[in-house]
Scaffold this active site. Structure first.
Site, mmCIF file in Angstrom:
data_model
loop_
_atom_site.group_PDB
_atom_site.id
_atom_site.type_symbol
_atom_site.label_atom_id
_atom_site.label_comp_id
_atom_site.label_asym_id
_atom_site.label_seq_id
_atom_site.Cartn_x
_atom_site.Cartn_y
_atom_site.Cartn_z
ATOM 1 N N ILE A 242 0.897 -1.182 0.000
ATOM 2 C CA ILE A 242 0.000 0.000 0.000
ATOM 3 C C ILE A 242 0.925 1.219 0.000
ATOM 4 O O ILE A 242 1.103 1.903 1.021
ATOM 5 C CB ILE A 242 -0.938 0.029 1.226
ATOM 6 C CG1 ILE A 242 -1.524 -1.353 1.505
ATOM 7 C CG2 ILE A 242 -2.082 1.016 0.998
ATOM 8 C CD1 ILE A 242 -2.571 -1.375 2.589
ATOM 9 N N HIS A 243 1.465 1.491 -1.188
ATOM 10 C CA HIS A 243 2.601 2.414 -1.319
ATOM 11 C C HIS A 243 2.502 3.681 -0.453
ATOM 12 O O HIS A 243 3.372 3.960 0.358
ATOM 13 C CB HIS A 243 2.744 2.858 -2.778
ATOM 14 C CG HIS A 243 2.893 1.740 -3.741
ATOM 15 N ND1 HIS A 243 4.054 1.019 -3.868
ATOM 16 C CD2 HIS A 243 2.021 1.193 -4.627
ATOM 17 C CE1 HIS A 243 3.922 0.094 -4.798
ATOM 18 N NE2 HIS A 243 2.693 0.176 -5.274
#
Ligand code: BDR
Ligand code: CA
Length: 314
Positions: A242-243
């Site tokens: 979940i950058h």
């Protein structure tokens, strides 16, 4: 200690939504003073609407949202509906926002907010192409020494790119803006894909998030359910990074990140490698070390903290 004051510059994007919810769920440590939006994952009208939807989901319509630049400084906008869906927030059915956008342009807001704040107080977190911040620095260079830090999701080096073999999406979309910011002398921390790929969300974690029962947690889990579909060819597991949430995680728990201060430049000339963040990991150039490069995250404490904070929202 007073909470750290930040402006979030963003192009939501499911992972941007996680980053924003994570920050708004952590009011003891982080005060989100404003949000600026940029064309990136989807066009600007959608990223702006999505930012409003997310602050409303968090029960924080008081956080002002300013629309910034619709596209990059030099290039033509490239969007990423192939990752985020047509709306940018596919997966959750969030109501149309009732809160209006601010009338001031996002770039004007950045300049005004940074000039008005005490020197060294504000941090800007960029979760999309860096166009707004680069434009603000161009318009008013005196903002540069006034910033505490810029913490960005973008770039990478050892993993290669996700937009091209050499470049990560946020930097590739507006390499000239990133080049301007990396060259500016502002203190920088970079959560590139080398770092974000080390914290993979799992299906078990998603179930736990949903089971907390808060509306924010349930809608975040719905967003993640859509978002995790992209990239199976790459990761070979149902888990996904979940950058952008890695930026919020860094503000809250820097000790769970491995990092190194390095000289980093952004390539803007070569057609093959434009948008590449060239990290001088071994300091072979002897150049000024302008960037705190995040390399690894301890996934367990990162996901525990995010679960706790997002589920604390209504
Ligand atoms: C980055 O690109 C976007 O698709 C995500 O929101 C994230 O900011 C990852 O490369
Ligand atoms: Ca983003």
């Amino acid at each position: 200690m007073a909470p750290r004051k930040i402006i979030i510059d963003t192009d939501p994007g499911q992972d941007d939504a996680f980053a924003i919810l994570f920050a708004l769920g952590s009011p003891a440590e982080i005060e989100v003073v404003g949000i600026t939006t940029v064309g990136g994952n989807v066009p600007l009208p959608l990223t702006s609407k999505n930012a409003l939807k997310v602050v409303e989901l968090a029960g924080r319509p008081d956080v002002p949202v300013y629309a910034g630049c619709p596209g990059p400084m030099v290039k033509t906008l490239m969007t990423a509906e192939y990752v985020h869906g047509k709306t940018g927030l596919d997966g959750a059915d969030l109501p149309e926002p009732v809160t209006p956008l601010q009338s001031e342009h996002g770039v004007n807001y950045l300049v005004r907010a940074i000039m008005d704040a005490p020197e060294g107080e504000l941090t800007v977190c960029t979760l999309g192409p860096m166009t707004n911040l680069a434009m603000a620095m161009t318009m008013e260079p005196r903002i540069i020494p006034r910033l505490r830090e810029v913490v960005l999701m973008g770039g990478g080096f050892f993993e290669g790119g996700n937009a091209t073999p050499a470049a990560e999406f946020n930097i590739f979309v507006d390499p000239h803006a990133a080049h301007k910011v990396f060259d500016s002398g502002v203190p920088l921390t970079m959560a590139g894909i080398d770092c974000t790929y080390t914290a993979m969300m799992t299906l078990e974690w998603l179930d736990r998030l949903r089971a907390t029962g808060s509306r924010a947690a349930i809608e975040a889990a719905n967003l993640a359910d859509f978002y995790r579909q992209y990239g199976s060819h790459k990761f070979g597991t149902p888990g996904r990074p979940i950058h952008d949430a890695c930026v919020t995680g860094y503000l809250l728990a820097p000790k769970i990140y491995e990092k190194r201060q390095c000289a980093v430049t952004v390539e803007i000339v070569s057609p093959e490698t434009i948008g590449m963040t060239v990290v001088d990991w071994w300091h072979v150039t002897g150049r000024r070390k302008n960037c705190n490069v995040l390399r690894r995250i301890e996934p367990a404490p990162f996901f525990e903290l995010m679960l706790q904070r997002i589920s604390a929202l209504p």
